[in-house]
Design a protein around this motif. Structure first.
Motif, PDB file in Angstrom:
ATOM      1  N   PRO A 147      30.534  25.920 -49.862  1.00 49.55           N
ATOM      2  CA  PRO A 147      29.483  26.358 -50.789  1.00 49.55           C
ATOM      3  C   PRO A 147      28.290  26.986 -50.095  1.00 49.55           C
ATOM      4  O   PRO A 147      27.596  27.834 -50.674  1.00 49.55           O
ATOM      5  CB  PRO A 147      29.086  25.068 -51.513  1.00 49.55           C
ATOM      6  N   SER A 148      28.041  26.618 -48.835  1.00 50.01           N
ATOM      7  CA  SER A 148      26.893  27.174 -48.122  1.00 50.01           C
ATOM      8  C   SER A 148      27.111  28.622 -47.695  1.00 50.01           C
ATOM      9  O   SER A 148      26.175  29.285 -47.240  1.00 50.01           O
ATOM     10  CB  SER A 148      26.569  26.325 -46.886  1.00 50.01           C
ATOM     11  N   ASN A 149      28.330  29.131 -47.858  1.00 48.31           N
ATOM     12  CA  ASN A 149      28.563  30.547 -47.576  1.00 48.31           C
ATOM     13  C   ASN A 149      27.763  31.445 -48.510  1.00 48.31           C
ATOM     14  O   ASN A 149      27.430  32.582 -48.156  1.00 48.31           O
ATOM     15  CB  ASN A 149      30.048  30.902 -47.712  1.00 48.31           C
ATOM     16  N   LEU A 150      27.499  30.943 -49.721  1.00 46.54           N
ATOM     17  CA  LEU A 150      26.759  31.720 -50.715  1.00 46.54           C
ATOM     18  C   LEU A 150      27.367  33.114 -50.851  1.00 46.54           C
ATOM     19  O   LEU A 150      28.567  33.249 -51.006  1.00 46.54           O
ATOM     20  CB  LEU A 150      25.283  31.752 -50.347  1.00 46.54           C
ATOM     21  N   GLU A 151      26.529  34.152 -50.779  1.00 49.81           N
ATOM     22  CA  GLU A 151      27.039  35.522 -50.900  1.00 49.81           C
ATOM     23  C   GLU A 151      27.188  36.198 -49.531  1.00 49.81           C
ATOM     24  O   GLU A 151      27.345  37.415 -49.450  1.00 49.81           O
ATOM     25  CB  GLU A 151      26.099  36.346 -51.776  1.00 49.81           C
ATOM     26  N   ASP A 152      27.143  35.403 -48.478  1.00 48.15           N
ATOM     27  CA  ASP A 152      27.188  35.932 -47.117  1.00 48.15           C
ATOM     28  C   ASP A 152      28.616  36.288 -46.697  1.00 48.15           C
ATOM     29  O   ASP A 152      29.585  35.687 -47.161  1.00 48.15           O
ATOM     30  CB  ASP A 152      26.622  34.905 -46.135  1.00 48.15           C
ATOM     31  N   ALA A 153      28.717  37.244 -45.793  1.00 47.55           N
ATOM     32  CA  ALA A 153      30.014  37.574 -45.194  1.00 47.55           C
ATOM     33  C   ALA A 153      30.377  36.504 -44.166  1.00 47.55           C
ATOM     34  O   ALA A 153      29.534  36.068 -43.386  1.00 47.55           O
ATOM     35  CB  ALA A 153      29.959  38.940 -44.530  1.00 47.55           C
ATOM     36  N   TRP A 154      31.645  36.108 -44.168  1.00 45.61           N
ATOM     37  CA  TRP A 154      32.158  35.141 -43.201  1.00 45.61           C
ATOM     38  C   TRP A 154      33.231  35.849 -42.381  1.00 45.61           C
ATOM     39  O   TRP A 154      34.260  36.293 -42.907  1.00 45.61           O
ATOM     40  CB  TRP A 154      32.743  33.921 -43.912  1.00 45.61           C
ATOM     41  N   LEU A 155      32.982  35.970 -41.062  1.00 46.65           N
ATOM     42  CA  LEU A 155      33.862  36.718 -40.172  1.00 46.65           C
ATOM     43  C   LEU A 155      34.536  35.761 -39.197  1.00 46.65           C
ATOM     44  O   LEU A 155      33.865  35.042 -38.457  1.00 46.65           O
ATOM     45  CB  LEU A 155      33.062  37.769 -39.388  1.00 46.65           C
ATOM     46  N   SER A 156      35.844  35.767 -39.179  1.00 47.51           N
ATOM     47  CA  SER A 156      36.595  34.864 -38.307  1.00 47.51           C
ATOM     48  C   SER A 156      36.463  35.273 -36.850  1.00 47.51           C
ATOM     49  O   SER A 156      36.080  36.406 -36.519  1.00 47.51           O
ATOM     50  CB  SER A 156      38.072  34.872 -38.694  1.00 47.51           C
ATOM     51  N   VAL A 157      36.836  34.351 -35.956  1.00 52.08           N
ATOM     52  CA  VAL A 157      36.886  34.656 -34.527  1.00 52.08           C
ATOM     53  C   VAL A 157      37.838  35.823 -34.287  1.00 52.08           C
ATOM     54  O   VAL A 157      37.562  36.721 -33.479  1.00 52.08           O
ATOM     55  CB  VAL A 157      37.329  33.420 -33.723  1.00 52.08           C
ATOM     56  N   GLU A 158      38.964  35.824 -34.993  1.00 51.02           N
ATOM     57  CA  GLU A 158      39.954  36.898 -34.832  1.00 51.02           C
ATOM     58  C   GLU A 158      39.350  38.249 -35.226  1.00 51.02           C
ATOM     59  O   GLU A 158      39.594  39.266 -34.557  1.00 51.02           O
ATOM     60  CB  GLU A 158      41.182  36.610 -35.681  1.00 51.02           C
ATOM     61  N   GLN A 159      38.565  38.273 -36.305  1.00 46.60           N
ATOM     62  CA  GLN A 159      37.952  39.529 -36.722  1.00 46.60           C
ATOM     63  C   GLN A 159      36.925  40.008 -35.697  1.00 46.60           C
ATOM     64  O   GLN A 159      36.871  41.198 -35.373  1.00 46.60           O
ATOM     65  CB  GLN A 159      37.275  39.375 -38.087  1.00 46.60           C
ATOM     66  N   LEU A 160      36.147  39.100 -35.162  1.00 45.63           N
ATOM     67  CA  LEU A 160      35.156  39.479 -34.161  1.00 45.63           C
ATOM     68  C   LEU A 160      35.819  39.953 -32.867  1.00 45.63           C
ATOM     69  O   LEU A 160      35.332  40.898 -32.222  1.00 45.63           O
ATOM     70  CB  LEU A 160      34.215  38.307 -33.892  1.00 45.63           C
ATOM     71  N   GLU A 161      36.948  39.345 -32.498  1.00 40.95           N
ATOM     72  CA  GLU A 161      37.682  39.817 -31.318  1.00 40.95           C
ATOM     73  C   GLU A 161      38.269  41.199 -31.568  1.00 40.95           C
ATOM     74  O   GLU A 161      38.290  42.055 -30.671  1.00 40.95           O
ATOM     75  CB  GLU A 161      38.775  38.819 -30.952  1.00 40.95           C
ATOM     76  N   PHE A 162      38.753  41.410 -32.786  1.00 39.88           N
ATOM     77  CA  PHE A 162      39.238  42.743 -33.153  1.00 39.88           C
ATOM     78  C   PHE A 162      38.117  43.770 -33.025  1.00 39.88           C
ATOM     79  O   PHE A 162      38.315  44.877 -32.502  1.00 39.88           O
ATOM     80  CB  PHE A 162      39.767  42.733 -34.584  1.00 39.88           C
ATOM     81  N   LEU A 163      36.926  43.417 -33.505  1.00 39.52           N
ATOM     82  CA  LEU A 163      35.784  44.325 -33.424  1.00 39.52           C
ATOM     83  C   LEU A 163      35.489  44.689 -31.971  1.00 39.52           C
ATOM     84  O   LEU A 163      35.263  45.872 -31.647  1.00 39.52           O
ATOM     85  CB  LEU A 163      34.563  43.691 -34.078  1.00 39.52           C
ATOM     86  N   LYS A 164      35.486  43.695 -31.086  1.00 41.92           N
ATOM     87  CA  LYS A 164      35.220  43.969 -29.672  1.00 41.92           C
ATOM     88  C   LYS A 164      36.222  44.977 -29.113  1.00 41.92           C
ATOM     89  O   LYS A 164      35.848  45.939 -28.426  1.00 41.92           O
ATOM     90  CB  LYS A 164      35.292  42.679 -28.859  1.00 41.92           C
ATOM     91  N   ALA A 165      37.495  44.754 -29.401  1.00 38.96           N
ATOM     92  CA  ALA A 165      38.539  45.632 -28.876  1.00 38.96           C
ATOM     93  C   ALA A 165      38.410  47.045 -29.441  1.00 38.96           C
ATOM     94  O   ALA A 165      38.559  48.041 -28.716  1.00 38.96           O
ATOM     95  CB  ALA A 165      39.914  45.053 -29.190  1.00 38.96           C
TER      96      ALA A 165
END
Length: 329
Positions: free
Chosen positions: A175-193
Motif C-alpha cells: 500500500p505504501s507504493n501509492l502512485e509511485d513507480a516501482w522498479l525491480s533490480v532486474e529493470q535497473l540492471e537492464f537500464l544500466k546495460a
C-alpha cells in the motif's frame, strides 16, 4: 483524474535549471534536416465513456501530423487509459482511425492500474480495493495493447537508443507504493546495460518513464508523496547521473509547459511533458490548479548532429509554447 486522492506537496531536493539556447519558433536551424524527429505525449487518459478525452487526443495527433507528417516515432509516456478493457479498446480504435507515425511506443503509468479501483459495474469503489484486480492483470492488459513482453525495454530508431521504463507493482503488493513507480533490480540492471550501449554510440540517449524524479521538473513538489514518485528514485538518479547524454522524459504531474521547471538538469537532462487531456498549473500558493478545460499540450523533439531541440506544443491553439523551447548542445 482523482489526483487529489493521491498527491500531496513535498519537496526537499532542488536541482539547477539547465542553461539552454532558445530555439526559433518552428524553425529548422540553418535549414539542416534533422536526423530524427518524434513527439512525446503523456497523460492522454482515454476513457471509453469520455468524448472529451477522445477529441483532445485526435486533435493532438492531427496537429502533430500537420507539423511533421514524416515523424520517425511517437512516444505516449504513460496514463494512456484508466486501465479498463473498454478504454484500451477505444484507444485502439482511435489509433486505427487517426494518422500517426508508424512506430509508436508506450509506457505504463499509474492509471493503467486503475481497474483495481472499479467494481464489477465499472463504478469507483475505493472501499473494495482492489475489487478482484491483480497487478499482473493490469500489466497484462497494458502489454497486450502495447505489444511488449515487459513494462520495460529499448529500441533503436535511426541509430538513437530509446529506453522505456515502467512500474512493476501497484498498491496490491505494498500500500505504501501509492502512485509511485516501482522498479525491480532486474529493470535497473537492464537500464544500466542499455545506457552503456547507447553511450557507446556517442549520441544522446532518450529515456522514458511516466513518473518523474522527485524535486526535479515542474509539479514534482506537489506530486511526489514522501518525496519520491519513484520508489527506487535514489538508485535511478545514481544510474542516470553517470550519463550526461541521457534525457529523461516524464509525465504524471500534468503541469503546463510554460512553467520554469519544464526542463531541468543536474548531471543529466529531465523534461516534463504536461498532459494532452488536462494540464494543471501552479496556483501561486504552494499548490496546483486546473488550467482551462480546452487546454492540451505535448512535446516535439528534433535531433541534429550537434544538438537536440525540444519544443512545447499547444494543441488547442495549434502553436508553439515560446516559454518551452530548448536546444541542448
Amino acid at each position: 483524474m482523482l489526483r487529489k486522492t493521491f498527491l500531496s506537496a513535498v519537496l526537499s531536493l532542488s536541482l539547477l535549471a539547465v542553461a539552454v539556447i532558445p530555439s526559433a519558433v518552428g524553425a529548422i536551424p540553418g535549414e539542416e534536416k534533422p536526423l530524427l524527429t518524434f513527439p512525446v505525449l503523456s497523460d492522454i487518459h482515454i476513457q471509453s465513456w469520455d468524448p472529451r478525452s477522445h477529441q483532445k487526443f485526435k486533435a493532438a495527433l492531427a496537429d502533430l501530423r500537420t507539423i511533421d507528417p514524416e515523424a520517425d516515432a511517437l512516444v505516449i509516456n504513460g496514463d494512456l487509459t484508466n486501465g479498463m478493457p473498454a478504454d484500451y479498446a477505444k484507444l485502439s480504435e482511435l489509433m486505427k482511425e487517426n494518422p500517426h507515425p508508424r512506430k509508436v511506443f508506450y509506457t505504463m503509468g499509474n492509471h493503467e492500474f486503475y481497474k483495481a479501483w472499479m467494481d464489477k459495474d465499472g463504478s469507483w469503489n475505493a472501499d473494495a480495493f482492489p475489487n478482484g484486480e491483480t497487478e499482473q492483470a493490469s500489466i497484462g492488459r497494458f502489454l497486450r495493447f502495447s505489444g511488449g513482453k515487459k513494462v520495460y525495454g529499448d529500441e533503436v530508431v535511426n541509430g538513437f537508443r530509446f529506453i522505456f521504463l515502467g512500474s512493476e507493482q501497484y498498491r496490491q503488493s505494498d500500500p505504501s507504493n501509492l502512485e509511485d513507480a516501482w522498479l525491480s533490480v532486474e529493470q535497473l540492471e537492464f537500464l544500466k546495460a542499455s545506457l552503456r550501449k547507447g553511450a557507446a554510440s556517442g549520441k544522446p540517449v532518450f529515456v522514458f518513464l511516466h513518473q518523474p524524479l522527485p524535486g526535479t521538473v515542474s509539479g514534482t513538489s506537489f506530486c511526489c508523496v514522501n518525496n519520491r514518485a519513484i520508489v527506487q528514485h535514489e538508485e535511478l538518479t545514481k544510474i542516470l547521473s553517470a550519463y550526461p547524454q541521457a534525457i529523461l522524459f516524464s509525465g504524471h504531474t500534468h503541469w503546463e509547459l510554460k512553467l520554469p521547471g519544464t526542463l531541468v538538469r543536474n548531471k543529466f537532462t529531465m523534461v516534463n511533458s504536461s498532459s494532452v487531456f488536462q494540464p494543471w498549473t501552479d496556483n501561486g500558493n504552494g499548490g496546483e490548479i486546473l488550467t482551462g478545460p480546452e487546454e492540451s499540450e505535448g512535446l516535439y523533439v528534433e535531433v541534429y548532429k550537434d544538438k537536440v531541440s525540444i519544443k512545447g506544443r499547444d494543441f488547442y491553439r495549434q502553436r508553439w509554447i515560446s516559454e518551452a523551447e530548448f536546444t541542448i548542445p
